[in-house]
Scaffold this active site. Structure first.
Site, PDB file in Angstrom:
ATOM      1  N   LYS A 271       0.850  -1.208   0.000  1.00 56.31           N
ATOM      2  CA  LYS A 271       0.000   0.000   0.000  1.00 56.31           C
ATOM      3  C   LYS A 271       0.877   1.248   0.000  1.00 56.31           C
ATOM      4  CE  LYS A 271      -3.410   2.527   2.842  1.00 56.31           C
ATOM      5  NZ  LYS A 271      -4.316   2.494   4.016  1.00 56.31           N
ATOM      6  N   ASP A 276      -2.661  10.090   3.848  1.00 56.63           N
ATOM      7  CA  ASP A 276      -4.063   9.710   3.962  1.00 56.63           C
ATOM      8  C   ASP A 276      -4.803  10.701   4.849  1.00 56.63           C
ATOM      9  OD1 ASP A 276      -6.489   8.461   3.995  1.00 56.63           O
ATOM     10  OD2 ASP A 276      -5.851   6.734   5.205  1.00 56.63           O
ATOM     11  N   LYS A 283     -10.334  12.622   8.133  1.00 53.48           N
ATOM     12  CA  LYS A 283      -9.929  12.163   9.463  1.00 53.48           C
ATOM     13  C   LYS A 283      -9.957  13.324  10.442  1.00 53.48           C
ATOM     14  CE  LYS A 283      -6.717   8.496   8.046  1.00 53.48           C
ATOM     15  NZ  LYS A 283      -7.404   7.359   8.691  1.00 53.48           N
ATOM     16  N   ASP A 294       1.439   5.996   5.738  1.00 53.75           N
ATOM     17  CA  ASP A 294       0.465   5.119   5.085  1.00 53.75           C
ATOM     18  C   ASP A 294       1.029   4.471   3.809  1.00 53.75           C
ATOM     19  OD1 ASP A 294      -1.987   3.963   5.502  1.00 53.75           O
ATOM     20  OD2 ASP A 294      -3.117   5.470   4.392  1.00 53.75           O
ATOM     21  N   ASP A 353     -12.223   7.059   3.427  1.00 53.25           N
ATOM     22  CA  ASP A 353     -11.056   6.768   4.256  1.00 53.25           C
ATOM     23  C   ASP A 353     -10.676   5.281   4.210  1.00 53.25           C
ATOM     24  OD1 ASP A 353      -8.978   7.300   5.954  1.00 53.25           O
ATOM     25  OD2 ASP A 353     -10.205   7.470   7.772  1.00 53.25           O
ATOM     26  N   GLU A 355      -9.575   3.677   1.794  1.00 55.02           N
ATOM     27  CA  GLU A 355      -9.033   3.796   0.437  1.00 55.02           C
ATOM     28  C   GLU A 355      -8.010   2.713   0.109  1.00 55.02           C
ATOM     29  OE1 GLU A 355      -7.810   5.282   2.990  1.00 55.02           O
ATOM     30  OE2 GLU A 355      -5.673   4.912   2.741  1.00 55.02           O
ATOM     31  N   ARG A 357      -7.884  -0.535   0.580  1.00 55.74           N
ATOM     32  CA  ARG A 357      -8.389  -1.762  -0.055  1.00 55.74           C
ATOM     33  C   ARG A 357      -8.756  -1.528  -1.526  1.00 55.74           C
ATOM     34  NH1 ARG A 357     -12.884  -2.228   4.492  1.00 55.74           N
ATOM     35  NH2 ARG A 357     -11.208  -1.123   5.555  1.00 55.74           N
TER      36      ARG A 357
HETATM   37  N1  BES Z   1      -4.524   4.350   6.769  1.00 56.61           N
HETATM   38  C1  BES Z   1      -5.679   4.045   7.518  1.00 56.61           C
HETATM   39  C2  BES Z   1      -5.441   2.992   8.587  1.00 56.61           C
HETATM   40  C3  BES Z   1      -4.512   3.397   9.695  1.00 56.61           C
HETATM   41  C4  BES Z   1      -5.008   3.959  10.851  1.00 56.61           C
HETATM   42  C5  BES Z   1      -3.166   3.137   9.606  1.00 56.61           C
HETATM   43  C6  BES Z   1      -4.146   4.294  11.891  1.00 56.61           C
HETATM   44  C7  BES Z   1      -2.319   3.470  10.616  1.00 56.61           C
HETATM   45  C8  BES Z   1      -2.798   4.028  11.768  1.00 56.61           C
HETATM   46  C9  BES Z   1      -6.784   3.505   6.599  1.00 56.61           C
HETATM   47  O1  BES Z   1      -6.791   4.002   5.311  1.00 56.61           O
HETATM   48  C10 BES Z   1      -8.076   3.872   7.231  1.00 56.61           C
HETATM   49  O2  BES Z   1      -8.318   5.036   7.378  1.00 56.61           O
HETATM   50  N2  BES Z   1      -8.868   2.886   7.605  1.00 56.61           N
HETATM   51  C11 BES Z   1     -10.112   3.106   8.238  1.00 56.61           C
HETATM   52  C12 BES Z   1     -11.093   2.090   7.700  1.00 56.61           C
HETATM   53  C13 BES Z   1     -12.535   2.347   8.091  1.00 56.61           C
HETATM   54  C14 BES Z   1     -13.028   3.629   7.466  1.00 56.61           C
HETATM   55  C15 BES Z   1     -13.363   1.173   7.639  1.00 56.61           C
HETATM   56  C16 BES Z   1      -9.932   2.947   9.742  1.00 56.61           C
HETATM   57  O3  BES Z   1      -9.142   2.124  10.178  1.00 56.61           O
HETATM   58  O4  BES Z   1     -10.578   3.688  10.488  1.00 56.61           O
HETATM   59 ZN    ZN Z   2      -4.905   4.619   4.579  1.00 53.12          ZN
HETATM   60 ZN    ZN Z   3      -7.845   5.846   5.118  1.00 53.86          ZN
END
Ligand code: BES
Ligand code: ZN
Ligand code: ZN
Length: 509
Positions: A271, A276, A283, A294, A353, A355, A357
């Protein structure tokens, strides 16, 4: 920093400091540690008997020897209890050694190989982990600092037994090369997002073989797809996530042909979200700065490729990286949108968010179609839920093939990089069924790491595939388990171990 291996007696080495080690509760000081103690008239055993030093893992004891030792300083580092020793402890104890050497502004350090005399581990393994620890501890991200701090320039491993010397030397070289490649990746992860946008990541990837011997570097080829090629290949996920940013997305494919011509490929997918923000599903501000990491999955798969080339691993490896910046803007993709991904499947967007996947779905499809790999492994800072479940100790692993997961667990055990399997049972996939598309990109508050894994699984089709969620382990906030605060380099050590194992391919080949 140069890491070398020399024959001889550590008592006679004229570096700024020598390092020996000790198990907690050891009744007798043996090996080089015992010899150093004898040379200084038992000063060390006296300190131990008086309770000044116990030998707990990473505990240190420093003294200036008055006689018997050529170096002016001695540092003894604890290895913890002998029954609990693993080669990874030899890596972890390097950090306190380095902190001491930096604090005293030393330029050369000479050390014994930790745990080299322990039953069950080869001297080569002990040397590899000791050297890896030295290389990883020397990492410092000081590009933007005027005061660069002190750097140790030479680190020597001293081996007195001529019989084990060749093994120790081979181990030191392996550890040093692996550490160098990991640090190359850590540098990318530490780089602020303004200095590392998708095309910068592509440029860095083009230099993934820089500095390696020509013989190995010439086996690497890097191709980069821009927006027109992404459009032509139907990369709807990468294009949608990249749409909100001024910096256009890229798809990077780095190939290392270490295996026989025409031999099978292993594809590593990482990834590469260079920042992000969450996009329109923005966020919260607290901690958003951390989202520069990220792209740690991308850095990890590229660093793995670099390490495999440096070690001359005989395998064809492709590192595929979808690189995007996830921004909110008038051109950004929206919640409610439906995307058609490269495989042809459609995804309803519930959160911009989620993104990772989406871009990984395209990259997995690309890897599968282009390389027809015998196995695919993706690495991603995918879900905050993974940090909730496993903290910063274990990475989450998931997959569609028991034999592949078993080999990853083996590599986890021998590399010391902890990984814990989460189940991808069918029931969880119901959470990502959409009413208006084939899939939706979030599965609700329950089992967030697993539903993200279920989403990716849809794009592995029949190919044996494993997924690493490194959200909790890619960046270590405080100094823990031998990691300095900052990018950890996870899971490069595990992947190199996995790819070094000749049986990985046999099973599928
Ligand atoms: N990059 C984030 C995941 C992340 C969070 C990595 C904290 C490192 C530290 C990812 O893109 C994300 O935002 N995931 C969301 C998914 C949700 C919206 C289903 C998450 O984990 O909140
Ligand atoms: Zn991310
Ligand atoms: Zn994200």
């Amino acid at each position: 920093m140069r890491i070398e291996c020399i024959p001889g007696d550590i008592r006679a080495v004229k570096s700024d400091m020598i390092v020996v080690s000790l198990f907690e509760g050891a009744k007798r000081l043996d090996g080089a540690t015992g010899e150093v103690d004898a040379a200084v008239g038992g000063a060390l055993s006296e300190a131990i008997n008086a309770g000044d030093f116990k030998g707990k893992a990473s505990e240190t004891y420093f003294f200036r020897p008055s006689k018997g030792i050529a170096a002016p300083r001695v540092l003894v580092v604890g290895l913890g209890r002998k029954e609990k020793f693993t080669p990874d402890i030899a890596r972890q104890v390097a950090l306190p050694v380095f902190k001491a050497a930096r604090r005293m502004k030393l330029s050369s350090v000479a050390s014994i190989v930790h745990g080299v005399w322990i039953d069950g581990f080869s001297p080569e393994t002990a040397a590899c982990f000791s050297a890896l620890g030295a290389a990883l501890s020397s990492f410092e991200y000081d590009r933007f600092k005027e005061d660069k701090g002190h750097r140790v320039s030479r680190f020597l491993f001293v081996e007195r037994d001529a019989k084990t010397l060749p093994l120790v030397r081979a181990g030191v070289i392996r550890g040093e090369r692996m550490g160098e490649a990991i640090n190359w990746g850590r540098e990318l992860v530490a780089t602020p997002s303004a200095h590392l946008r998708p095309n910068d990541l592509a440029k860095a990837a083009k230099k993934v073989g820089a500095g390696l011997p020509l013989r190995e570097a010439s086996k690497i080829r890097v191709r980069v797809l821009g927006v027109p090629e992404l459009e032509a290949s139907g990369a709807g996920g990468i294009l949608a996530v990249g749409k909100g940013s001024q910096a256009p997305p890229r798809l990077i494919a780095a190939e290392y042909r270490g295996g026989p011509p025409g031999g099978k490929w292993v594809a590593l997918v990482g990834k590469g979200v260079t920042f992000d923000t969450g996009g329109i599903s923005l966020k919260k501000p607290e901690g958003m700065d951390k989202m520069k990491y990220d792209m740690a999955g991308a850095a990890a798969v590229l660093a793995t490729l670099r390490a495999c080339a440096a070690l001359g691993i005989r395998r064809n490896i492709a590192a595929v990286v979808p690189a995007v910046e996830n921004m909110p803007s008038g051109t950004a993709f929206r919640p409610g949108d439906v995307l058609r991904l490269m495989s042809g499947k459609t995804a309803e967007i519930l959160s911009t968010d989620a993104e990772g996947r989406l871009i990984l779905a395209d990259a997995l499809t690309y890897a599968r179609e282009k390389y027809k790999p015998e196995a695919m492994v993706d690495v991603a800072t995918l879900t905050g839920a993974c940090t909730v479940a496993l903290g910063s100790v274990n990475m989450g692993i998931m997959g569609n093939d028991g034999a592949l997961i078993a080999r990853i667990k083996q590599a986890s055990a021998s590399s010391g990089e902890k990984a814990w399997e989460l189940p991808l049972h069918e029931e969880y996939s119901e959470q990502i069924r959409s009413d208006i598309a084939d899939l939706k990109n979030t599965g609700g508050p329950e089992a967030g790491t697993i539903t993200a894994g279920c989403f990716l699984k849809e794009f592995a089709e029949g190919t044996p595939w494993a997924h690493f969620d490194i959200a909790g382990t890619a960046w270590i906030d405080k100094e823990k388990r031998g990691y300095a605060p900052g990018p950890s380099g996870a899971p490069v050590r595990l992947l190199v171990e996995f790819l070094s194992n000749p049986t990985v391919g046999d099973h599928y080949g």
